[in-house]
Design an enzyme around this catalytic site. Sequence first.
Site, PDB file in Angstrom:
ATOM      1  N   CYS A   1      58.595  78.166  49.350  1.00  0.00           N
ATOM      2  CA  CYS A   1      57.592  77.165  48.742  1.00  0.00           C
ATOM      3  C   CYS A   1      56.969  77.973  47.413  1.00  0.00           C
ATOM      4  O   CYS A   1      56.747  77.523  46.343  1.00  0.00           O
ATOM      5  CB  CYS A   1      56.615  76.778  49.619  1.00  0.00           C
ATOM      6  SG  CYS A   1      55.258  77.783  50.077  1.00  0.00           S
TER       7      CYS A   1
ATOM      8  N   HIS B   1      51.375  76.252  52.795  1.00  0.00           N
ATOM      9  CA  HIS B   1      52.295  75.647  51.767  1.00  0.00           C
ATOM     10  C   HIS B   1      51.889  75.284  50.208  1.00  0.00           C
ATOM     11  O   HIS B   1      50.664  74.995  50.260  1.00  0.00           O
ATOM     12  CB  HIS B   1      52.698  74.448  52.451  1.00  0.00           C
ATOM     13  CG  HIS B   1      53.822  73.668  51.795  1.00  0.00           C
ATOM     14  ND1 HIS B   1      55.119  74.267  51.812  1.00  0.00           N
ATOM     15  CD2 HIS B   1      54.067  72.502  51.157  1.00  0.00           C
ATOM     16  CE1 HIS B   1      56.073  73.536  51.430  1.00  0.00           C
ATOM     17  NE2 HIS B   1      55.191  72.549  50.577  1.00  0.00           N
TER      18      HIS B   1
ATOM     19  N   HIS C   1      58.552  70.252  45.482  1.00  0.00           N
ATOM     20  CA  HIS C   1      58.457  71.804  46.108  1.00  0.00           C
ATOM     21  C   HIS C   1      59.576  71.978  47.070  1.00  0.00           C
ATOM     22  O   HIS C   1      60.641  71.181  46.951  1.00  0.00           O
ATOM     23  CB  HIS C   1      57.119  71.294  47.084  1.00  0.00           C
ATOM     24  CG  HIS C   1      57.532  70.341  48.449  1.00  0.00           C
ATOM     25  ND1 HIS C   1      56.938  70.303  49.532  1.00  0.00           N
ATOM     26  CD2 HIS C   1      58.305  69.200  48.389  1.00  0.00           C
ATOM     27  CE1 HIS C   1      57.441  69.319  50.470  1.00  0.00           C
ATOM     28  NE2 HIS C   1      58.156  68.574  49.446  1.00  0.00           N
TER      29      HIS C   1
END
Length: 363
Positions: free
Chosen positions: A276, A325, A337
């Site tokens: 991420c 995240h 993402h």
Amino acid sequence: MASHRRPKQPSRTRVTVLTTAAAAAVALSSQAANAAPSEKPNKDEVKSKVDKLYEEAEQATEKYNGAKEKQEKLQKEISTIQDNVARGQEELNDLRDGLGSMASAQYRSGGIDPSLQLFLSADPDSYLDKASTLNQLSGQQVEALKKIQEKQRTLSQQRAEATEKLKDLSATRTELGKKKKEVQGKLSSAQRLLNTLTAAEKAAIAAEEQRATRASERQALSANPSSSSSSSSASPSTATPAAPSSGRAGAAFGAAQGKIGTPYVYGATGPSSFDCSGLTSWAYAQAGVGIPRTSQAQANYGTRIYSASQLQVGDLVFFFNDLHHVGLYAGNGQVLHAPRTGTNVRYESMNTIGGPFMFGVRV
């Protein structure tokens, strides 16, 4: 004459044992017949457990990334210090050679200056009781001695600093190994769970993922009615869902769009795979902006935006309480993402990330 003796009867003890054994066998058979077979987790239960393991793996991945970044930084710092020490030692040697040349010249002209003799002496303490050193040195000699002393102090400090950083590097490498092992353990556990599913169940989960991805892409691109995304076959990488917050944010978002479909791999920073924070740091690097490697560090690299309604395309968006995240805001409540292991870079609704939206950051 035939014998009419009665046959011997079994003892009471033997009858009791046989009867008890027979009863136990019947009871065990009955229990085995009536026992419910061990229930195999269904597809949804397995997926839920796997998703949880992937989330834990991503948490460990960001810690792994932080340890790796620290290791690389320490290695560069140590290399720089060691280079400085090597150059400093050469300079110190040159200064000492210069002072030795002064002594040689004085010796040839009639004797060594007492102060130089003091400096070069193995035991100068006895001389200090008799004379003041600096008063008997020339200005050039005083300057040479001061430079030598200063260089010696600097080298001593640098060597001490290098020693401490080497200790820190060793501890960081140990931490890195632990975090890597933790990530791999989570991923292995998830794979073992997936292996309990049938081929049909695995295909069903993959189909669900694809449907969710396509729905999210349509939702993100619908923010720009004039784009070519009005067709269901439109590629999400050819349209921008909303106006970016700045030229660089737009460039970063465009770079990330070009990586839709690229697989998630923990610790990866592109261009063929990402995690991420690897995706977000890579995307901004393409726009000429250097941001930190980990999601937690990226959270402090800009202006925070706590209202989702004020987000603009290209803003960094952070999820979960520990900020493990991060993605890029794509407009219309969507995020672009790299979700987790087993998925690719894609659009997804902010409501389905799996953890709460914490805030955005405008770089």
